[in-house]
Design a protein around this motif. Structure first.
Motif, PDB file in Angstrom:
ATOM      1  N   VAL A 183       0.852  -1.200   0.000  1.00  0.00           N
ATOM      2  CA  VAL A 183       0.000   0.000   0.000  1.00  0.00           C
ATOM      3  C   VAL A 183       0.884   1.245   0.000  1.00  0.00           C
ATOM      4  CG1 VAL A 183      -1.659   1.379   1.304  1.00  0.00           C
ATOM      5  CG2 VAL A 183      -1.897  -1.100   1.255  1.00  0.00           C
ATOM      6  N   ARG A 184       1.849   1.268   0.889  1.00  0.00           N
ATOM      7  CA  ARG A 184       2.666   2.473   1.064  1.00  0.00           C
ATOM      8  C   ARG A 184       3.545   2.731  -0.159  1.00  0.00           C
ATOM      9  NH1 ARG A 184       6.103   3.573   6.602  1.00  0.00           N
ATOM     10  NH2 ARG A 184       6.857   5.670   6.092  1.00  0.00           N
ATOM     11  N   PHE A 185       4.201   1.670  -0.633  1.00  0.00           N
ATOM     12  CA  PHE A 185       5.113   1.825  -1.763  1.00  0.00           C
ATOM     13  C   PHE A 185       4.360   2.273  -3.017  1.00  0.00           C
ATOM     14  CE2 PHE A 185       7.494   0.184  -5.408  1.00  0.00           C
ATOM     15  CZ  PHE A 185       8.756   0.696  -5.148  1.00  0.00           C
ATOM     16  N   LEU A 186       3.256   1.591  -3.300  1.00  0.00           N
ATOM     17  CA  LEU A 186       2.509   1.915  -4.522  1.00  0.00           C
ATOM     18  C   LEU A 186       1.816   3.274  -4.411  1.00  0.00           C
ATOM     19  CD1 LEU A 186       0.960  -1.591  -5.303  1.00  0.00           C
ATOM     20  CD2 LEU A 186       2.867  -0.484  -6.480  1.00  0.00           C
ATOM     21  N   PHE A 187       1.298   3.567  -3.231  1.00  0.00           N
ATOM     22  CA  PHE A 187       0.617   4.847  -3.027  1.00  0.00           C
ATOM     23  C   PHE A 187       1.609   6.007  -3.212  1.00  0.00           C
ATOM     24  CE2 PHE A 187      -1.845   8.024  -0.662  1.00  0.00           C
ATOM     25  CZ  PHE A 187      -3.122   7.756  -1.137  1.00  0.00           C
ATOM     26  N   GLU A 188       2.783   5.850  -2.646  1.00  0.00           N
ATOM     27  CA  GLU A 188       3.780   6.922  -2.751  1.00  0.00           C
ATOM     28  C   GLU A 188       4.354   7.000  -4.171  1.00  0.00           C
ATOM     29  OE1 GLU A 188       6.488   6.703   0.591  1.00  0.00           O
ATOM     30  OE2 GLU A 188       4.837   6.953   2.010  1.00  0.00           O
ATOM     31  N   TRP A 189       4.446   5.861  -4.830  1.00  0.00           N
ATOM     32  CA  TRP A 189       4.907   5.878  -6.228  1.00  0.00           C
ATOM     33  C   TRP A 189       3.896   6.634  -7.094  1.00  0.00           C
ATOM     34  CZ3 TRP A 189       6.150   5.016 -11.274  1.00  0.00           C
ATOM     35  CH2 TRP A 189       7.478   4.714 -11.561  1.00  0.00           C
ATOM     36  N   THR A 190       2.607   6.414  -6.787  1.00  0.00           N
ATOM     37  CA  THR A 190       1.547   7.123  -7.530  1.00  0.00           C
ATOM     38  C   THR A 190       1.665   8.626  -7.308  1.00  0.00           C
ATOM     39  OG1 THR A 190       0.117   5.253  -7.053  1.00  0.00           O
ATOM     40  CG2 THR A 190      -0.941   7.202  -7.916  1.00  0.00           C
ATOM     41  N   LEU A 191       1.812   9.015  -6.046  1.00  0.00           N
ATOM     42  CA  LEU A 191       1.903  10.455  -5.748  1.00  0.00           C
ATOM     43  C   LEU A 191       3.169  11.064  -6.358  1.00  0.00           C
ATOM     44  CD1 LEU A 191       0.711  10.514  -2.021  1.00  0.00           C
ATOM     45  CD2 LEU A 191      -0.580  11.172  -4.055  1.00  0.00           C
ATOM     46  N   ALA A 192       4.220  10.261  -6.410  1.00  0.00           N
ATOM     47  CA  ALA A 192       5.474  10.767  -6.976  1.00  0.00           C
ATOM     48  C   ALA A 192       5.307  11.171  -8.434  1.00  0.00           C
ATOM     49  CB  ALA A 192       6.572   9.717  -6.841  1.00  0.00           C
ATOM     50  N   LEU A 193       4.338  10.547  -9.125  1.00  0.00           N
ATOM     51  CA  LEU A 193       4.122  10.880 -10.542  1.00  0.00           C
ATOM     52  C   LEU A 193       3.718  12.341 -10.728  1.00  0.00           C
ATOM     53  CD1 LEU A 193       2.231   7.723 -11.886  1.00  0.00           C
ATOM     54  CD2 LEU A 193       4.644   8.270 -12.104  1.00  0.00           C
ATOM     55  N   ALA A 194       3.275  12.967  -9.638  1.00  0.00           N
ATOM     56  CA  ALA A 194       2.916  14.391  -9.719  1.00  0.00           C
ATOM     57  C   ALA A 194       4.096  15.231 -10.193  1.00  0.00           C
ATOM     58  CB  ALA A 194       2.441  14.893  -8.361  1.00  0.00           C
ATOM     59  N   ALA A 195       5.286  14.697 -10.005  1.00  0.00           N
ATOM     60  CA  ALA A 195       6.482  15.444 -10.425  1.00  0.00           C
ATOM     61  C   ALA A 195       6.497  15.674 -11.937  1.00  0.00           C
ATOM     62  CB  ALA A 195       7.746  14.707  -9.987  1.00  0.00           C
ATOM     63  N   PHE A 196       5.711  14.914 -12.680  1.00  0.00           N
ATOM     64  CA  PHE A 196       5.615  15.155 -14.129  1.00  0.00           C
ATOM     65  C   PHE A 196       4.856  16.446 -14.417  1.00  0.00           C
ATOM     66  CE2 PHE A 196       6.374  10.525 -14.483  1.00  0.00           C
ATOM     67  CZ  PHE A 196       7.353  10.542 -15.454  1.00  0.00           C
ATOM     68  N   TRP A 197       3.989  16.845 -13.490  1.00  0.00           N
ATOM     69  CA  TRP A 197       3.153  18.033 -13.706  1.00  0.00           C
ATOM     70  C   TRP A 197       3.705  19.285 -13.056  1.00  0.00           C
ATOM     71  CZ3 TRP A 197       1.136  13.305 -14.417  1.00  0.00           C
ATOM     72  CH2 TRP A 197       0.241  13.156 -15.463  1.00  0.00           C
ATOM     73  N   THR A 198       4.377  19.087 -11.922  1.00  0.00           N
ATOM     74  CA  THR A 198       4.918  20.255 -11.239  1.00  0.00           C
ATOM     75  C   THR A 198       6.339  19.968 -10.789  1.00  0.00           C
ATOM     76  OG1 THR A 198       4.753  21.675  -9.296  1.00  0.00           O
ATOM     77  CG2 THR A 198       3.784  19.481  -9.089  1.00  0.00           C
ATOM     78  N   THR A 199       7.153  20.988 -10.857  1.00  0.00           N
ATOM     79  CA  THR A 199       8.529  20.804 -10.400  1.00  0.00           C
ATOM     80  C   THR A 199       8.664  21.175  -8.924  1.00  0.00           C
ATOM     81  OG1 THR A 199       9.005  22.995 -11.240  1.00  0.00           O
ATOM     82  CG2 THR A 199       9.625  21.141 -12.635  1.00  0.00           C
ATOM     83  N   ARG A 200       7.541  21.438  -8.296  1.00  0.00           N
ATOM     84  CA  ARG A 200       7.580  21.823  -6.873  1.00  0.00           C
ATOM     85  C   ARG A 200       6.829  20.801  -6.033  1.00  0.00           C
ATOM     86  NH1 ARG A 200      10.992  24.204  -8.598  1.00  0.00           N
ATOM     87  NH2 ARG A 200      11.275  26.404  -8.993  1.00  0.00           N
TER      88      ARG A 200
END
Lengths: 266, 331
Positions: A157-174
């Motif tokens: 849960v934690r690894f996949l959830f955080e990997w999903t949120l990490a994809l936000a870096a494609f949209w924002t550099t902050r």
């Protein structure tokens, strides 16, 4: 040997060697991870000693809880949200995209390699905490057996959830600011600051449906035998649900996200 | 005839970049209305590369070379047009496609920084599922061709730029790619190391028959490796053809080097053409191509010429002229 087993064998071996290179900084990170539950343990032990039991938990119960939190937090944590933005900005993701395997496989291997090496720090830390805080463990075989899948699913849960949120870096550099909010909420609702038993009902109910509780506190409570069979089953159900949600999000969002790499242009 | 290794039809890439004016007012305005501008990086590019061919892909900074290579490697999605590499659409990034191509970026590093080179090689072995015997043989070959022996056990952070680049190139070839995209693989390297990489690319191409699309700012790379060159500028193809034809076609002048000998060392030759250099009795003239035979005849008739050579301008000069003057329409 299947292709996947060979892939993981090879990636894990190199990740292990790489983590050895970072041993000094890893040890410092690990000391920080050990200190966090000790701080909360000392606080809650003091409260329980001065005011009597809190939500039915005495000082020795808090000791048991935080020792298991230390283990579960170590075994389920991932650093992907910290590094993903860097990968995109520095362009190292380019090379990962050129490879015929999804980058998540290497991330998993690096995660396992770090955790196995850090048992060198974790094991004596646990022994010292057991000696120093005299925890009350009421271990049962059934709970211990159930702990294994609860821990594996908690990690998933934690690894996949955080990997999903990490994809936000494609949209924002902050992403650092967003990460900060996530870590604040996660630390609180995962039971790292306090056992959910001491939370008000409303927060406890909210935590029971959100993914954070299932990352840390749920496996801890399973280990300590604090859950009735029905609660345990419900918890497993939620873990499977959140793993499914996160995995499906990654699977569908990855291709779409990678297209965004265009705009970042690294 | 075998199908092309690389085929582009009308390939276009337009970046959308945010813009705003300077100052507080503009900054506040951009909060409510974000403006963007379209920047065309590659505009309707067409070309093909045959299997086994080495093609030089040349252009000044910002011409669209790297963007094109990244689209061909599947890193960037084209805005429009088509790209096919080995029959695959690169943007779909299918495993079978990624297993058969490689992209070397001279300014980027894919070797893991803190572990020995050989460990990075081993990681690629796992990623590409290479058989042990084949992998061993490939490393032996690459080690021999690039003289990697002493470098393999060293952590990458301890290598010089040239050593690192040799290892980067070797790493990129472990899986026997059929198409190599080399984006300035010799940038920043000393002459010896440039030559070593060049020799290696040529030898690798000869041995494996891999197609190579190479960008470089060093004309020595192009002259040594690329019988064919493609010139790109402002995202459009200016020329696609034989390297020698480039000089013939775009150079309107020839260079005459005349040795006048001691007797006539100070003669003024400016009436024959543009004197571009003078070193004692040795004079270098630039003369219109059409007038070269006549000028040569006059020089020999009117002066005690000891030696005379007629040369094409260097490819570097030609390309510089093409890009500077922008006097050509796309083909």
């Amino acid at each position: 040997m299947t292709r996947l087993a060979r892939l993981y064998g090879g990636l894990f071996r190199i990740a292990f060697l790489e983590q050895i290179q970072y041993r000094a900084s890893n040890v410092i990170w690990m000391i920080g991870m050990v200190l966090e539950p000790i701080v909360f343990l000392v606080v809650w032990t003091s409260v329980a000693e001065s005011r009597g039991d809190v939500a039915g938990l005495g000082p020795r119960d808090f000791a048991a809880y935080y020792i298991v939190v230390l283990v579960v937090n170590h075994l389920t944590f991932s650093w992907i949200m910290h590094v993903f933005q860097y990968r995109i900005q520095q362009g190292s993701l380019s090379f990962e995209l050129l490879r015929p395997v999804h980058p998540i496989h290497n991330d998993l291997c690096a995660n396992f390699a770090y955790k196995i090496q850090m048992l060198v720090i974790l094991t004596p830390a646990i022994v010292l905490m057991i000696i120093g805080f005299d925890p009350r463990f009421d271990l049962q075989l059934g709970s211990l057996l159930a702990f294994v899948p609860a821990l594996i699913l908690g990690f998933a849960v934690r690894f996949l959830f955080e990997w999903t949120l990490a994809l936000a870096a494609f949209w924002t550099t902050r992403t650092m600011a967003m990460n900060q909010i996530y870590f604040a909420v996660m630390t609180f609702l995962s039971g790292r600051i306090a056992p959910l038993a001491v939370f008000p009902d409303l927060l406890r109910d909210a935590a029971a449906v959100l993914p954070f509780y299932y990352m840390v506190a749920f496996p801890v409570e399973v280990f300590l035998g604090q859950l009735a069979p029905a609660e345990m089953l419900r918890g497993f159900g939620f873990q499977v649900f959140w793993v499914g949600v996160a995995a499906a999000t990654i699977a569908s969002a990855w291709r779409f996200s990678a297209r965004r790499f265009t705009a970042v242009g690294a | 005839m075998s199908p092309p290794a690389v085929r582009l039809r009308g390939l276009t890439k337009i970046y959308r970049v945010p813009v705003r004016g300077a100052g507080v007012r503009e900054a506040l305005r951009s909060l409510v209305r974000r403006e963007t501008r379209e920047v065309p990086a590659v505009r309707g590019v067409d070309f093909e590369v045959a299997p086994g061919e080495i093609v030089g892909f040349l252009g000044p900074n910002g011409a669209g070379k790297t963007t094109t290579l990244k689209m061909l490697a599947g890193l960037l999605h084209p805005t429009s047009g088509e790209a096919h590499v080995l029959g695959f659409v690169p943007a779909q990034r299918e495993r079978a496609f990624l297993e058969q191509i490689t992209l070397v970026m001279g300014q980027r590093n894919q070797l893991a920084w803190d572990i020995p080179v050989l460990d990075s090689f081993d990681r690629n072995r796992a990623i590409y599922g290479l058989e042990a015997s084949d992998y061993r043989r490939t490393i032996d070959e690459l080690t021999e061709l690039l003289e990697l022996g002493e470098l393999l056990p060293k952590p990458v952070r301890n290598l010089s730029l040239g050593e690192r680049m040799k290892c980067e190139v070797a790493l990129s070839l472990l899986h026997h790619p059929k198409v190599l995209f080399l984006d300035e693989p010799t940038i920043g390297l000393d002459v010896t190391m440039q030559r070593r990489i060049r020799t290696f690319v040529r030898e690798h191409n000869r041995r494996t028959g891999a197609a190579v699309l190479l960008t470089s700012h060093y004309m020595a790379d192009v002259e040594a490796l690329c019988p064919r060159v493609i010139l790109i500028h402002h995202g459009e193809i200016l020329f696609d053809g034989a390297r020698t034809a480039l000089v013939d076609r775009f150079s309107s002048e020839k260079t005459l080097v005349v040795d006048l000998g001691v007797a006539d060392a100070t003669a003024d030759l400016s009436r024959y053409g543009t004197v571009v250099a003078r070193d004692g009795a040795r004079v270098t003239l630039r003369v219109a191509k059409a007038e070269t035979p006549a000028v040569t005849g006059q020089l020999l008739a009117n002066h005690p010429v000891q030696d005379l050579t007629v040369e094409d301008p260097s490819i570097e000069d030609v390309i510089d002229e093409v890009f500077r003057e922008q006097r050509l329409a796309p083909e």
